[in-house]
Write a protein that holds these residues in place. Structure first.
Motif, short mmCIF file in Angstrom:
data_model
loop_
_atom_site.label_atom_id
_atom_site.label_comp_id
_atom_site.label_asym_id
_atom_site.label_seq_id
_atom_site.Cartn_x
_atom_site.Cartn_y
_atom_site.Cartn_z
N PRO A 119 6.21 1.18 13.59
CA PRO A 119 6.66 1.25 12.19
C PRO A 119 8.11 0.78 12.06
O PRO A 119 8.96 1.15 12.86
N VAL A 120 8.35 -0.03 11.04
CA VAL A 120 9.70 -0.52 10.74
C VAL A 120 10.32 0.42 9.71
O VAL A 120 9.64 0.86 8.78
N GLU A 121 11.59 0.71 9.88
CA GLU A 121 12.28 1.60 8.95
C GLU A 121 13.36 0.84 8.19
O GLU A 121 13.91 -0.15 8.69
N PRO A 122 13.67 1.28 6.97
CA PRO A 122 14.78 0.65 6.24
C PRO A 122 16.06 0.71 7.08
O PRO A 122 16.34 1.69 7.76
N GLY A 123 16.80 -0.41 7.04
CA GLY A 123 18.04 -0.49 7.82
C GLY A 123 17.88 -1.20 9.15
O GLY A 123 18.86 -1.43 9.85
N GLU A 124 16.63 -1.56 9.49
CA GLU A 124 16.38 -2.18 10.79
C GLU A 124 16.18 -3.69 10.73
O GLU A 124 16.05 -4.34 11.78
N ASP A 153 0.83 -1.19 0.00
CA ASP A 153 0.00 0.00 0.00
C ASP A 153 0.87 1.26 0.00
O ASP A 153 1.98 1.27 0.54
N THR A 154 0.34 2.32 -0.59
CA THR A 154 1.10 3.57 -0.71
C THR A 154 1.53 4.12 0.63
O THR A 154 2.61 4.72 0.75
N PHE A 155 0.70 3.96 1.69
CA PHE A 155 1.11 4.36 3.02
C PHE A 155 2.50 3.81 3.33
O PHE A 155 3.41 4.54 3.74
N ALA A 156 2.63 2.48 3.16
CA ALA A 156 3.86 1.79 3.54
C ALA A 156 4.99 2.04 2.55
O ALA A 156 6.15 2.22 2.94
N VAL A 157 4.65 2.04 1.26
CA VAL A 157 5.67 2.25 0.23
C VAL A 157 6.33 3.62 0.40
O VAL A 157 7.54 3.78 0.24
N ALA A 158 5.54 4.62 0.75
CA ALA A 158 6.08 5.97 0.95
C ALA A 158 7.06 6.02 2.12
O ALA A 158 7.91 6.90 2.19
N CYS A 159 6.92 5.05 3.04
CA CYS A 159 7.80 5.01 4.21
C CYS A 159 8.89 3.95 4.09
O CYS A 159 9.55 3.63 5.10
N GLY A 160 9.08 3.39 2.89
CA GLY A 160 10.20 2.48 2.67
C GLY A 160 9.87 1.01 2.65
O GLY A 160 10.78 0.18 2.79
N ALA A 161 8.62 0.62 2.45
CA ALA A 161 8.25 -0.80 2.49
C ALA A 161 8.95 -1.61 1.41
O ALA A 161 9.35 -2.76 1.64
N ASP A 162 9.10 -1.05 0.22
CA ASP A 162 9.78 -1.79 -0.85
C ASP A 162 11.24 -2.05 -0.49
O ASP A 162 11.77 -3.15 -0.72
N GLU A 163 11.90 -1.04 0.09
CA GLU A 163 13.29 -1.21 0.51
C GLU A 163 13.40 -2.25 1.63
O GLU A 163 14.34 -3.04 1.66
N ILE A 164 12.41 -2.25 2.54
CA ILE A 164 12.42 -3.22 3.63
C ILE A 164 12.25 -4.63 3.09
O ILE A 164 12.89 -5.57 3.56
N ALA A 165 11.37 -4.81 2.09
CA ALA A 165 11.18 -6.14 1.48
C ALA A 165 12.47 -6.64 0.85
O ALA A 165 12.83 -7.82 1.01
#
Length: 516
Positions: free
Chosen positions: A65-70, A9-21
């Motif tokens: 919320p999980v952030e990229p790099g975690e 979802d755009t909520f999550a993608v805007a906060c780095g969900a694709d990078e986290i995946a």
């Protein structure tokens, strides 16, 4: 294998969900972990996105919320086993924000893979369409009418009446059009459905087609939603391959197919006749009514135009009409996806039956302001909605109650402002918004909005405040009753509500002092 759920979802993608995946895929590979990543829609808890969920024997445990790099640190902490962590929220279904909801339309959002037709079926999908395919078309229309379902796009017009008009019209072709041009500030329900449960929209459109005799549907989707465009387009192809769409819907003698069209970003194309103009390849301008689109719509044929949430609610209605009808308040039946945004602590989507009060939404569900300051105003219904002060927070959330207090529900976007908001500048913004977005077809909207903005500039600057305030009120009266569509006709709602409820921001004494 451990299943991990992460929103696309755009909520999550805007906060780095694709990078986290990507990060989780790399880390799992490097550590030799057997992990399956399922990209879902959003649960609607925007402040927790990206929300990572891990499937365990105790249910799905959430971290956010999980952030990229975690990811490396989270894996070290044992989150794949559901271990306790400072980002942990426990079992996601037991979160207070979700427990208080009645999820019908959004029951699958955040739960399933939005592109898995098998998952959709396993969670109750297609039951409504299977039932509708075995019924007479007018019987389907009768059930939609009996359910009390009303348009969720703003006007609240009874869905069954619109469908009945199209069903009884005589024509060689009929159409179903999903208005996905979700342009109101503070609204995101349509987007969440298209990204998180697109088959619900597809199923709803197919049921509408069977009920009215339409064989073709169009989804008019705004260009600002790239994730929704991608997910919905793929879902339509999979629905076609799975026999949900095509010459024989679920093996029935009924044919229905869907085409996704992307608009160019004009706010006025959220108005149904402007949308039709754009779909036909012309400039998006309002058509005069009559004729109504249900009689002469797309390409001059009878056309059902409903917004995304309306159509996505249809499968739940057809699956259990009695349950749907039992929910709600007064003439507003069923549930409404409340979209809580602005200066608010817990922003997101909350689905509940009509009848909850505005105060409960802002204070209990939204948690008050994010700034911690007092709530000054709440705008309901997008940029053309009225501003309500705390004195009106006892208003039940339903169409008639809001209309009785010179407000409108619209698409149920709820934007919260704290006590630092300048309501005179908010009134000016309403005129400015209308001036920028007007299609120019009618004079009250095209000229009135510009003159209103100019008058507000003078008023804010302290130039002849009484005269300019009188001019603003006169312009609002002209726009309200003289505009061709709701863009010009509803602009007076935010302006006049700001003047009425917050007179001190316009150089007038507060109402309590004026009464004395």
């Amino acid at each position: 294998m451990t299943r991990v759920f992460l929103p696309l979802d755009t909520f999550a993608v805007a906060c780095g969900a694709d990078e986290i995946a990507e990060e989780l895929t790399r880390e799992a590979g490097a550590r030799g972990l057997d992990v399956e990543i399922v990209r879902t829609g959003s649960r609607g808890m925007a402040w927790l996105e990206p929300l990572l969920e891990v499937e365990t024997g105790e249910g799905r445990i959430g971290y956010g919320p999980v952030e990229p790099g975690e990811i490396a640190a989270l894996l070290d902490a044992g989150v794949l086993d559901g271990a306790a962590h400072e980002r942990g929220i426990g079992r996601v279904e037991e979160h207070p924000f979700l427990q208080g909801q009645t999820r019908l339309t959004f029951a699958r959002c955040g739960v399933i893979d939005p592109l898995s037709l098998d998952s959709y079926r396993a969670h109750g999908g297609l039951a409504g369409l299977e039932r509708a395919a075995q019924m007479e078309p007018l019987a389907v229309v009768a059930e939609i009418t009996d359910s009390g379902l009303r348009g969720r796009g703003g006007a609240g017009f009874p869905t069954g009446i619109k469908w009945k008009t199209v069903a009884e019209a005589s024509a060689d072709r009929k159409y179903i059009v999903a208005n996905a041009d979700e342009g109101d500030s503070g609204t995101f329900a349509d987007r969440m459905i298209m990204e998180g449960d697109p088959f619900a929209l597809i199923e709803g459109m197919a049921i509408a087609g069977l009920a009215t005799g339409a064989t073709k549907g169009f989804v008019y989707l705004r260009s600002e939603y790239p994730v929704a465009i991608r997910v919905l387009t793929e879902a339509v192809e999979r629905a076609r391959a799975g026999g949900v769409l095509g010459p024989s819907v679920l093996g029935s003698p009924h044919a229905f197919d869907i085409e996704v069209r992307v608009g160019a970003g004009a706010y006025v194309c959220g108005e149904e006749t402007s949308l039709l103009e754009s779909l036909e390849g012309r400039r998006g301008q309002v058509r005069a009514k009559p004729p109504l689109p249900a009689i002469k719509g797309l390409f001059g044929r009878p056309t059902v135009i409903n917004n995304v949430v309306t159509l996505a609610s249809v499968p739940a209605v057809m699956a259990d009409v009695g349950r749907y009808k039992s929910l709600g308040f007064g003439r507003s039946r069923g549930t409404m996806p409340l979209q809580i945004a602005g200066n608010v602590r817990y922003g997101g989507l909350y689905e509940a039956p009509f009848g909850i009060t505005l105060g409960q939404i802002v204070d209990r569900i939204g948690g008050g302001t994010a700034s911690g300051r007092p709530v000054k105003a709440v705008q309901v219904g997008g940029p053309l909605g009225a501003y309500f002060p705390r004195e009106l927070f006892d208003t039940p959330f339903d169409y008639e109650s809001f209309a009785g207090r010179d407000g409108l529900i619209g698409h149920a976007g709820i934007v919260v402002f704290d006590d630092t908001a300048d309501m005179a500048r908010q009134a000016r913004f309403a005129f400015e918004f209308c001036a920028v977005e007007s299609c120019g077809k009618c004079t009250p909207c095209r000229v009135g909005a510009v003159r209103g903005r100019e008058a507000m500039d003078k008023l804010i600057a302290g130039e002849r405040p009484a005269a300019n305030l009188e001019l603003v009120e006169d312009l609002c009266n002209t726009m309200k009753f003289g505009s061709l569509c709701a863009l010009g006709g509803f602009t007076p709602y935010p302006v006049m509500s700001a003047i009425t409820h917050f007179p001190e921001d316009f150089g007038r004494p507060p109402m309590s002092e004026a009464a004395e």
